[in-house]
Design a protein around this motif. Structure first.
Motif, PDB file in Angstrom:
ATOM      1  N   SER A   7       0.869  -1.065  -0.055  1.00  0.00           N
ATOM      2  CA  SER A   7       0.139   0.014   0.006  1.00  0.00           C
ATOM      3  C   SER A   7       0.962   1.364  -0.045  1.00  0.00           C
ATOM      4  CB  SER A   7      -0.931  -0.071   1.115  1.00  0.00           C
ATOM      5  OG  SER A   7      -1.901   1.043   1.471  1.00  0.00           O
ATOM      6  N   ASN A   8       1.884   1.278   0.782  1.00  0.00           N
ATOM      7  CA  ASN A   8       2.825   2.548   1.031  1.00  0.00           C
ATOM      8  C   ASN A   8       3.721   2.753  -0.507  1.00  0.00           C
ATOM      9  OD1 ASN A   8       2.825   3.712   3.400  1.00  0.00           O
ATOM     10  ND2 ASN A   8       3.202   1.804   4.481  1.00  0.00           N
ATOM     11  N   ARG A   9       3.957   1.475  -1.025  1.00  0.00           N
ATOM     12  CA  ARG A   9       4.640   1.597  -2.307  1.00  0.00           C
ATOM     13  C   ARG A   9       3.640   2.200  -3.443  1.00  0.00           C
ATOM     14  NH1 ARG A   9       9.674  -0.043  -2.264  1.00  0.00           N
ATOM     15  NH2 ARG A   9      10.324  -1.852  -0.889  1.00  0.00           N
ATOM     16  N   ASP A  10       2.617   1.369  -3.318  1.00  0.00           N
ATOM     17  CA  ASP A  10       1.558   2.353  -4.506  1.00  0.00           C
ATOM     18  C   ASP A  10       1.438   3.670  -4.161  1.00  0.00           C
ATOM     19  OD1 ASP A  10       1.131  -0.434  -5.311  1.00  0.00           O
ATOM     20  OD2 ASP A  10      -0.618  -0.974  -4.236  1.00  0.00           O
ATOM     21  N   HIS A  11       1.206   4.134  -2.953  1.00  0.00           N
ATOM     22  CA  HIS A  11       1.096   5.535  -2.659  1.00  0.00           C
ATOM     23  C   HIS A  11       2.156   6.459  -3.247  1.00  0.00           C
ATOM     24  CE1 HIS A  11      -0.148   9.055  -0.493  1.00  0.00           C
ATOM     25  NE2 HIS A  11       0.969   9.214   0.088  1.00  0.00           N
ATOM     26  N   LEU A  12       3.339   5.873  -2.973  1.00  0.00           N
ATOM     27  CA  LEU A  12       4.579   6.464  -3.487  1.00  0.00           C
ATOM     28  C   LEU A  12       4.723   6.496  -4.902  1.00  0.00           C
ATOM     29  CD1 LEU A  12       7.339   5.120  -1.112  1.00  0.00           C
ATOM     30  CD2 LEU A  12       6.371   7.623  -1.023  1.00  0.00           C
TER      31      LEU A  12
END
Length: 97
Positions: free
Chosen positions: A63-68
């Motif tokens: 989720s954090n990678r997708d956000h970035l």
């Protein structure tokens, strides 16, 4: 006197720098620096996880990678808006402590 540097203050000041940057190109460069730093942090965290912990946090990391990845296409005005929202969240969090 407490001279410890608080993470929230460092993050707040970085986002303030994005908001205050008048040069659009430099503003986007600052945003991209933020992305790189957060990707490095995620990779480091992921490398330190193993077994059950890695499985437990796999969705959060993704989720954090997708956000970035979604941040990578922002223009300067979008970065300023995003940075402003992040600063507001930091201030709200501080007021609740």
């Amino acid at each position: 006197m407490n001279t410890a540097i608080k993470t929230d203050d460092v993050i707040f000041n970085f986002f303030k720098q994005i908001c205050d940057e008048k040069n659009d190109k430099k503003c986007v460069e600052l945003g991209n620096e933020w992305i790189k730093a957060m990707e490095t942090n995620l990779s480091s965290m992921e490398a330190n996880l193993n077994g059950a912990d890695k499985l437990k946090h796999l969705d959060d990391i993704k989720s954090n990678r997708d956000h970035l990845n979604n941040l990578k296409t922002k223009n300067s005005s979008e970065w300023r808006e995003y940075a402003t929202q992040c600063m507001i969240e930091i201030m709200n969090h501080k007021s609740q402590q």
